[in-house]
Every structure is written in structure tokens, then in C-alpha cells.
Write an enzyme that holds these catalytic residues in place. Sequence first.
Site, PDB file in Angstrom:
ATOM      1  N   ASN A 153      -5.097   7.345  -6.099  1.00 14.59           N
ATOM      2  CA  ASN A 153      -5.828   8.590  -5.778  1.00 14.59           C
ATOM      3  C   ASN A 153      -5.060   9.838  -6.214  1.00 14.59           C
ATOM      4  O   ASN A 153      -4.753  10.714  -5.428  1.00 14.59           O
ATOM      5  CB  ASN A 153      -6.188   8.654  -4.287  1.00 14.59           C
ATOM      6  N   HIS A 159       0.867  -1.202   0.000  1.00 16.24           N
ATOM      7  CA  HIS A 159       0.000   0.000   0.000  1.00 16.24           C
ATOM      8  C   HIS A 159       0.891   1.236   0.000  1.00 16.24           C
ATOM      9  O   HIS A 159       1.442   1.611   1.036  1.00 16.24           O
ATOM     10  CB  HIS A 159      -0.911   0.008   1.234  1.00 16.24           C
ATOM     11  N   HIS A 214       3.087  14.532   1.652  1.00 14.94           N
ATOM     12  CA  HIS A 214       2.535  15.879   1.419  1.00 14.94           C
ATOM     13  C   HIS A 214       3.643  16.863   1.757  1.00 14.94           C
ATOM     14  O   HIS A 214       4.372  16.657   2.744  1.00 14.94           O
ATOM     15  CB  HIS A 214       1.342  16.157   2.347  1.00 14.94           C
ATOM     16  N   LYS A 237      -9.188  -0.244  -5.944  1.00 11.32           N
ATOM     17  CA  LYS A 237      -9.250   0.403  -4.627  1.00 11.32           C
ATOM     18  C   LYS A 237     -10.611   1.049  -4.399  1.00 11.32           C
ATOM     19  O   LYS A 237     -11.089   1.823  -5.229  1.00 11.32           O
ATOM     20  CB  LYS A 237      -8.147   1.466  -4.543  1.00 11.32           C
ATOM     21  N   HIS A 264     -10.474   1.203   1.678  1.00 14.20           N
ATOM     22  CA  HIS A 264     -10.257   2.197   2.733  1.00 14.20           C
ATOM     23  C   HIS A 264     -11.448   2.004   3.660  1.00 14.20           C
ATOM     24  O   HIS A 264     -12.566   2.375   3.328  1.00 14.20           O
ATOM     25  CB  HIS A 264     -10.205   3.619   2.173  1.00 14.20           C
ATOM     26  N   ASP A 295       1.356   2.655   3.556  1.00 12.73           N
ATOM     27  CA  ASP A 295       0.499   3.824   3.361  1.00 12.73           C
ATOM     28  C   ASP A 295       1.328   5.108   3.414  1.00 12.73           C
ATOM     29  O   ASP A 295       0.824   6.158   3.816  1.00 12.73           O
ATOM     30  CB  ASP A 295      -0.639   3.890   4.390  1.00 12.73           C
ATOM     31  N   HIS A 346      -4.779  -0.689   5.822  1.00 11.91           N
ATOM     32  CA  HIS A 346      -4.320   0.089   6.992  1.00 11.91           C
ATOM     33  C   HIS A 346      -5.273   0.006   8.185  1.00 11.91           C
ATOM     34  O   HIS A 346      -5.840   0.998   8.604  1.00 11.91           O
ATOM     35  CB  HIS A 346      -4.038   1.555   6.621  1.00 11.91           C
ATOM     36  N   HIS A 391       1.543   5.359  -1.667  1.00 13.78           N
ATOM     37  CA  HIS A 391       1.194   6.535  -2.468  1.00 13.78           C
ATOM     38  C   HIS A 391       2.478   7.126  -3.033  1.00 13.78           C
ATOM     39  O   HIS A 391       3.357   7.530  -2.265  1.00 13.78           O
ATOM     40  CB  HIS A 391       0.494   7.597  -1.616  1.00 13.78           C
ATOM     41  N   LEU A 410      -5.100   9.204   7.918  1.00 17.07           N
ATOM     42  CA  LEU A 410      -6.426   8.588   7.983  1.00 17.07           C
ATOM     43  C   LEU A 410      -6.334   7.138   7.550  1.00 17.07           C
ATOM     44  O   LEU A 410      -5.700   6.872   6.520  1.00 17.07           O
ATOM     45  CB  LEU A 410      -7.411   9.342   7.086  1.00 17.07           C
TER      46      LEU A 410
HETATM   47  O1  DOR Z   1      -3.629   9.603   5.593  1.00 14.94           O
HETATM   48  C1  DOR Z   1      -3.955   9.301   4.452  1.00 14.94           C
HETATM   49  N1  DOR Z   1      -3.369   9.851   3.380  1.00 14.94           N
HETATM   50  N2  DOR Z   1      -4.933   8.411   4.280  1.00 14.94           N
HETATM   51  C2  DOR Z   1      -5.435   8.145   3.074  1.00 14.94           C
HETATM   52  O2  DOR Z   1      -6.323   7.342   2.997  1.00 14.94           O
HETATM   53  C3  DOR Z   1      -4.960   8.864   1.883  1.00 14.94           C
HETATM   54  C4  DOR Z   1      -3.598   9.342   2.070  1.00 14.94           C
HETATM   55  C5  DOR Z   1      -3.159  10.348   1.018  1.00 14.94           C
HETATM   56  O3  DOR Z   1      -3.358  10.075  -0.162  1.00 14.94           O
HETATM   57  O4  DOR Z   1      -2.605  11.379   1.391  1.00 14.94           O
HETATM   58 ZN    ZN Z   2      -3.437   5.062   1.541  1.00 14.94          ZN
END
Ligand code: DOR
Ligand code: ZN
Length: 350
Positions: A43, A15, A257, A104, A142, A253, A180, A17, A225
Site C-alpha cells: 500500500n 505482514h 508514520h 493483498k 484486510h 503489521d 491481523h 509495512h 486498524l
Molecule cells: O493501522 C494500519 N496501518 N492498518 C492498516 O491496515 C494499514 C496500516 C498502514 O499502512 O499505515
Molecule cells: Zn497492514
Amino acid sequence: MTISTLTLTRPDDWHLHLRDGEALEAVVGHSARQFARAIIMPNLKPPVTTTAQALAYRERILAALDKSGDGQSFTPLMTLYLTDNTAAEEIARARESGAVYAVKLYPAGATTNSDAGVTDLLGRCGKVLETMEKLGMPLLTHGEATDPAIDVFDREKVFIDRVMIPLRRAFPGLKVVFEHITTADAAQYVRDAEGPIAATITPQHLLYNRNALFQGGVRPHWYCLPVLKRETHRQALVEVATSGNPRFFLGTDSAPHARGLKEHACGCAGCFTGLHAMELYAKAFDDAGRLDALEGFASFHGPDFYGLPRNTGKLTLVREPFRIPDELPFGLQTIVPLAGGETLPWRVSI
Ligand code: DOR
Ligand code: ZN
């Protein structure tokens, strides 16, 4: 005797990103240094909803890898973002592509870039779920209920009752990964449920409880999250992760950012662990006295569930202090790794 070196079969991240553009270029090499493969979350803005988009995204990841110099050793396993309007034929195309490994489910509004997500899973996606069940395509959930009236700490538990149980009753052969997991409720559900179900667990949910969010002030870099839960839940997650049960496996996960978007009046959800995931997991398993269970969790249970071969390479961890950097370059901005500035007892040996 204390172990000072731990050599594992090369792990995978089920998992992850990776984002796109400059952000992708900044983070992809970190994951490639530790993991042989990763399930790539769809996403993006706009989300990856078609096989054609997934294949194009895969090419961008491979190009970014080349640039980072870690190209050969890492395979991105692509996913599709399920919407109310996903067609069953798209699932067949995804399967035929050989590059898409899962679909997903983001309940609409549950988290970052989930606006295009599903509003009514059984009502809108029946045909798609039936096709996935038939083709053996896993659904990654999720697992949070989205009703804003539900307390944010209860959303995972409510999701089990309102979505997960009815979903799996309707499609008992569907492979489902409860992504997660953060609660004792989810750990217990996955441990005891019948049929093809598994769960990923992040390093932050094994290492921290919700106090970490407020220690000495609000700490946005611990916010993700589903949000961190109370200590009893953390303990239940450590228990199942280190139990050797093949239904539980590694999924970081890692969700990068930019620093400015985390340290913000409305800070984004997501912990960046791509840099030091294996160091974090090693600490969690070591703290539990179960380093012996790390290889199963990190390297065996995931591929076994997905029906993929286990990796043949190795990864070595050494018991040496690893100081997590305070921040890293992230395009023109910077990014703060989870627990930046702290020191971990294990580091990956390069
Ligand atoms: O904390 C999170 N960040 N949870 C998610 O489900 C998405 C992820 C994100 O893409 O930043
Ligand atoms: Zn995620």
C-alpha cells in the site's frame, strides 16, 4: 524454574509495512535484525499493483538494506495490491517472477492508502481469484467491512459474514490469510473453518485492549486498524496464538508514520513495532505462561502455510529489561515506537 534465555529458529514477519524512500531506509534495518523474511505490504502511494512495480520496490528495499548494514540476512517477500482492474495475467506474471508471494485485498476505503482497493470482490475479481486458486497464490485480506454505517468495532465480524464466507464458498481451494485478526469471532472462524485458511496476529492485539487507546487521554500511538477491541477479544487472540494451532502465526503489521502524523487532529492508523516486535511477542507469550509456543507461532507456522522452507538461523531472547526508546530517527522527522518509554522484560540478544 523461570527461563532466562530463549533460543528460537529465526522468525519471519508475515505482514510488514516498510514504506519507501527515507522512511524505508529508517525502518528496514530494525526488521532485518529480528526476522529472516517478511511479507511486504503493497500500500504505497501509488500502490504496488503490477509485478514490475513489485520487482522495482524489491530492489529499493534491498538497496536500503545495504545502506543499513543488515543486508545479507533479510529477504523481502513481495505482494501485489489487488484492484477492481487487476488482470488474471498479472497473477501469472507474479507467480513466474518468483519474487511475489501473495496478493493483498484492501476493501476500498478500509484503511491507509486503500482508495484504489476492491469495491466488489466477487463481482469484479472472479477471474483473478480463480487464477490465484489454481496457482496456489495466497490472498491476504484486510478483514473489515467498509460500510460506514457499521460500527468500527463490528467491522471485522461483519466482514466474515459478508465477504470471507462467500469468498471461500466460491473458491474453496484458495489459500487465504485473514490478516491481523482482532476479535474472538475471527479467531473462532479461522480455527474452525474448512480448507486452506490461516491468520496473522499483531503484538498490539495480543498485549492491549481498547482501554489502551484512552488511558489518561487519547493515545494515538496505540491507534491502528483494525482498532484494538475489548478484553474478551484480546484473551481469545492470546488463546489461539499460544495454542500451537498452525493456522495462527506472526505478522507484526508494523506500520510506521512520522510522529507529527500520529499526534495530529486526524492521526494516521498504524503502530510501529518493527524495532521491538519479538520483545513484545515474548512478553505476550510469557504473560500467558506459553513461551514454549512462541517458536511455532513465530518461526514454523508461517513458512509451513506458505509452502516455504523454515529458516535455519537462530534468534536468542534474554530475560533482561529492555527500555523502549521514546522515539527514533525517521528521515528528517522522528517516529514513536509502540509503548515508547516503557520497559519490557525480554530483549533480543545481538
Ligand atoms: O493501522 C494500519 N496501518 N492498518 C492498516 O491496515 C494499514 C496500516 C498502514 O499502512 O499505515
Ligand atoms: Zn497492514
